[in-house]
Design a protein around this motif. Sequence first.
Motif, PDB file in Angstrom:
ATOM      1  N   GLU A  86      39.075  79.939  74.266  1.00 45.38           N
ATOM      2  CA  GLU A  86      40.085  80.409  75.209  1.00 45.38           C
ATOM      3  C   GLU A  86      39.531  80.614  76.610  1.00 45.38           C
ATOM      4  O   GLU A  86      40.262  80.462  77.597  1.00 45.38           O
ATOM      5  CB  GLU A  86      40.708  81.717  74.704  1.00 45.38           C
ATOM      6  CG  GLU A  86      41.678  81.548  73.553  1.00 45.38           C
ATOM      7  CD  GLU A  86      41.007  81.342  72.199  1.00 45.38           C
ATOM      8  OE1 GLU A  86      41.732  81.140  71.205  1.00 45.38           O
ATOM      9  OE2 GLU A  86      39.764  81.383  72.118  1.00 45.38           O
ATOM     10  N   PHE A  87      38.235  80.954  76.721  1.00 49.67           N
ATOM     11  CA  PHE A  87      37.622  81.223  78.020  1.00 49.67           C
ATOM     12  C   PHE A  87      36.213  80.633  78.049  1.00 49.67           C
ATOM     13  O   PHE A  87      35.605  80.387  77.001  1.00 49.67           O
ATOM     14  CB  PHE A  87      37.533  82.735  78.292  1.00 49.67           C
ATOM     15  CG  PHE A  87      38.864  83.425  78.309  1.00 49.67           C
ATOM     16  CD1 PHE A  87      39.601  83.525  79.484  1.00 49.67           C
ATOM     17  CD2 PHE A  87      39.383  83.982  77.148  1.00 49.67           C
ATOM     18  CE1 PHE A  87      40.832  84.165  79.505  1.00 49.67           C
ATOM     19  CE2 PHE A  87      40.622  84.623  77.158  1.00 49.67           C
ATOM     20  CZ  PHE A  87      41.346  84.708  78.329  1.00 49.67           C
ATOM     21  N   VAL A  88      35.702  80.427  79.255  1.00 48.97           N
ATOM     22  CA  VAL A  88      34.300  80.057  79.450  1.00 48.97           C
ATOM     23  C   VAL A  88      33.671  81.068  80.404  1.00 48.97           C
ATOM     24  O   VAL A  88      34.365  81.696  81.210  1.00 48.97           O
ATOM     25  CB  VAL A  88      34.148  78.628  80.018  1.00 48.97           C
ATOM     26  CG1 VAL A  88      34.623  77.598  79.016  1.00 48.97           C
ATOM     27  CG2 VAL A  88      34.870  78.478  81.348  1.00 48.97           C
ATOM     28  N   ALA A  89      32.361  81.221  80.295  1.00 52.13           N
ATOM     29  CA  ALA A  89      31.636  82.154  81.154  1.00 52.13           C
ATOM     30  C   ALA A  89      30.519  81.407  81.873  1.00 52.13           C
ATOM     31  O   ALA A  89      29.809  80.597  81.269  1.00 52.13           O
ATOM     32  CB  ALA A  89      31.059  83.312  80.346  1.00 52.13           C
ATOM     33  N   MET A  90      30.353  81.695  83.161  1.00 53.21           N
ATOM     34  CA  MET A  90      29.342  81.041  83.996  1.00 53.21           C
ATOM     35  C   MET A  90      28.396  82.092  84.572  1.00 53.21           C
ATOM     36  O   MET A  90      28.826  83.185  84.945  1.00 53.21           O
ATOM     37  CB  MET A  90      30.011  80.280  85.144  1.00 53.21           C
ATOM     38  CG  MET A  90      31.043  79.256  84.716  1.00 53.21           C
ATOM     39  SD  MET A  90      31.869  78.470  86.133  1.00 53.21           S
ATOM     40  CE  MET A  90      30.551  77.415  86.738  1.00 53.21           C
ATOM     41  N   GLY A  91      27.119  81.745  84.671  1.00 54.99           N
ATOM     42  CA  GLY A  91      26.140  82.657  85.237  1.00 54.99           C
ATOM     43  C   GLY A  91      25.356  82.041  86.371  1.00 54.99           C
ATOM     44  O   GLY A  91      25.665  82.213  87.542  1.00 54.99           O
ATOM     45  N   ARG A  92      24.312  81.271  86.027  1.00 51.97           N
ATOM     46  CA  ARG A  92      23.391  80.752  87.036  1.00 51.97           C
ATOM     47  C   ARG A  92      24.072  79.853  88.058  1.00 51.97           C
ATOM     48  O   ARG A  92      23.720  79.876  89.245  1.00 51.97           O
ATOM     49  CB  ARG A  92      22.258  79.984  86.344  1.00 51.97           C
ATOM     50  CG  ARG A  92      21.305  80.862  85.554  1.00 51.97           C
ATOM     51  CD  ARG A  92      20.399  80.036  84.655  1.00 51.97           C
ATOM     52  NE  ARG A  92      21.154  79.402  83.578  1.00 51.97           N
ATOM     53  CZ  ARG A  92      20.623  78.561  82.693  1.00 51.97           C
ATOM     54  NH1 ARG A  92      19.349  78.229  82.796  1.00 51.97           N
ATOM     55  NH2 ARG A  92      21.359  78.039  81.731  1.00 51.97           N
ATOM     56  N   ALA A  93      25.044  79.066  87.630  1.00 51.80           N
ATOM     57  CA  ALA A  93      25.706  78.157  88.570  1.00 51.80           C
ATOM     58  C   ALA A  93      26.383  78.927  89.700  1.00 51.80           C
ATOM     59  O   ALA A  93      26.442  78.453  90.842  1.00 51.80           O
ATOM     60  CB  ALA A  93      26.723  77.293  87.838  1.00 51.80           C
ATOM     61  N   LEU A  94      26.867  80.145  89.395  1.00 52.30           N
ATOM     62  CA  LEU A  94      27.525  80.947  90.425  1.00 52.30           C
ATOM     63  C   LEU A  94      26.521  81.693  91.300  1.00 52.30           C
ATOM     64  O   LEU A  94      26.867  82.111  92.407  1.00 52.30           O
ATOM     65  CB  LEU A  94      28.502  81.933  89.775  1.00 52.30           C
ATOM     66  CG  LEU A  94      29.703  81.280  89.074  1.00 52.30           C
ATOM     67  CD1 LEU A  94      30.577  82.334  88.420  1.00 52.30           C
ATOM     68  CD2 LEU A  94      30.511  80.437  90.052  1.00 52.30           C
ATOM     69  N   LEU A  95      25.306  81.875  90.821  1.00 54.84           N
ATOM     70  CA  LEU A  95      24.255  82.396  91.708  1.00 54.84           C
ATOM     71  C   LEU A  95      23.944  81.365  92.787  1.00 54.84           C
ATOM     72  O   LEU A  95      23.718  81.703  93.949  1.00 54.84           O
ATOM     73  CB  LEU A  95      22.985  82.710  90.916  1.00 54.84           C
ATOM     74  CG  LEU A  95      23.018  83.913  89.971  1.00 54.84           C
ATOM     75  CD1 LEU A  95      21.681  84.044  89.251  1.00 54.84           C
ATOM     76  CD2 LEU A  95      23.341  85.201  90.717  1.00 54.84           C
ATOM     77  N   ARG A  96      23.918  80.106  92.400  1.00 58.40           N
ATOM     78  CA  ARG A  96      23.639  79.041  93.366  1.00 58.40           C
ATOM     79  C   ARG A  96      24.823  78.825  94.312  1.00 58.40           C
ATOM     80  O   ARG A  96      24.640  78.650  95.514  1.00 58.40           O
ATOM     81  CB  ARG A  96      23.319  77.739  92.616  1.00 58.40           C
ATOM     82  CG  ARG A  96      22.991  76.535  93.525  1.00 58.40           C
ATOM     83  CD  ARG A  96      21.671  76.729  94.253  1.00 58.40           C
ATOM     84  NE  ARG A  96      21.414  75.683  95.214  1.00 58.40           N
ATOM     85  CZ  ARG A  96      20.605  74.653  94.997  1.00 58.40           C
ATOM     86  NH1 ARG A  96      19.992  74.515  93.850  1.00 58.40           N
ATOM     87  NH2 ARG A  96      20.402  73.769  95.957  1.00 58.40           N
ATOM     88  N   GLU A  97      26.034  78.843  93.744  1.00 59.94           N
ATOM     89  CA  GLU A  97      27.241  78.573  94.533  1.00 59.94           C
ATOM     90  C   GLU A  97      28.359  79.524  94.101  1.00 59.94           C
ATOM     91  O   GLU A  97      29.109  79.227  93.168  1.00 59.94           O
ATOM     92  CB  GLU A  97      27.709  77.137  94.318  1.00 59.94           C
ATOM     93  CG  GLU A  97      26.710  76.061  94.688  1.00 59.94           C
ATOM     94  CD  GLU A  97      27.182  74.702  94.229  1.00 59.94           C
ATOM     95  OE1 GLU A  97      27.699  73.949  95.062  1.00 59.94           O
ATOM     96  OE2 GLU A  97      27.040  74.414  93.018  1.00 59.94           O
TER      97      GLU A  97
END
Length: 397
Positions: free
Chosen positions: A338-349
């Motif tokens: 139902e959902f996805v979670a993002m971490g490192r990619a959002l630190l970069r952008e």
Amino acid sequence: MTEVFAPARLGPITLRNRVIKAATFEGRTPQALATDALIDFHREVAAGGVGMTTVAYCAVAPGGRTHREEIWMRPEAVPGLRRLTDAVHAEGAAASAQIGHAGPVANASSNRAPALAPSRMFSPLAMRPMKVPSESVIRELVAAHANAALLAEQAGFDAIEIHFGHNYLASSFLSPMLNRRTDRYGGSAENRARFAREIAEAVRAAVGDRLAITAKLSMEDGVRGGLTVPESLQVARWLESDGALDALELTAGSSLLNPMLLFHGDAPRDSFAKVLPIPARWGFKLVGRSFLKDYPYREAFLLERARQFRRELSMPLILLGGITNMDTMRRAMAEGFEFVAMGRALLREPNLLRRIQSDASTRSACVHCNECMPTIYTGTRCPFRIAEPDGEGLERI
């Protein structure tokens, strides 16, 4: 693309899309309180388009921090956290507070409070034995989670994420290697899961249906004798049947014994050694290669394990690990997450989601070097991030 960016229900709340900023310790709370830097960190991610951002890490007790410069939930923390949630809401996103107790991952020397473990263990961080909580102390810790959830509600959070992963305290109780107790909290898988289940039920009783409640659950520890996928799946079934949670975020690895199973990609051993104090640095040079193991990066690297949970459970699941582009998000939705979670990619952008929404072919600039990991001591960031101040030129942060 429409499904990923369409509004979605998470328990009693509605998120503007199905992408969640995963909890990654921000390193911006030097007095164990929210700061302008912490608020700006989450405001930027919210402005970048996520449906919800997760504040990490809000310990339920002062001894439950991995380091004294982490927030612990008390009335003094509420005003600053309220400013944070107001800022996130102003950008159209929801805010979640990750609560928990670090247990054997806690730094007793830094916290000036004993680290806790389900059974007798030696703390390499504090160079002293850890304290084994009695059943009465366990009851106090369950109540502390409920109180932390109430404080998070006062601070304006929309959701609570309970930390049942990475060999933090509740996760260490799940581990047959770390939990050698002979009372009602040890032995059988059901007994080892009792602490986590009691925490989830106490948090739900505290906040009712006013907040969404999720839990981050390790699918496996990644160490011999630790929690395995079949055992974790049984824990997930119990949590589902208890009905206290609105979703599970599936993770893997042990901050204590095998952290790279969560991250994948390059293992930044040299960078970690440089930021550690001298005694720990010497020890790390001896065990660094066995501690930070090599796991080559690939998109959706936890998906194969997570599929087993998706087949067995009906409750909403959040897929974590290597979510960086629209193709991977669509794949997750197609497989029933139902959902996805993002971490490192959002630190970069931090604005990656806005870019993907404008152009589905957008690819993340994150190269999975994991050089962000050692920056937790000085303010978590991508050391190679490129910013565009005032629309003129570029600068390295």
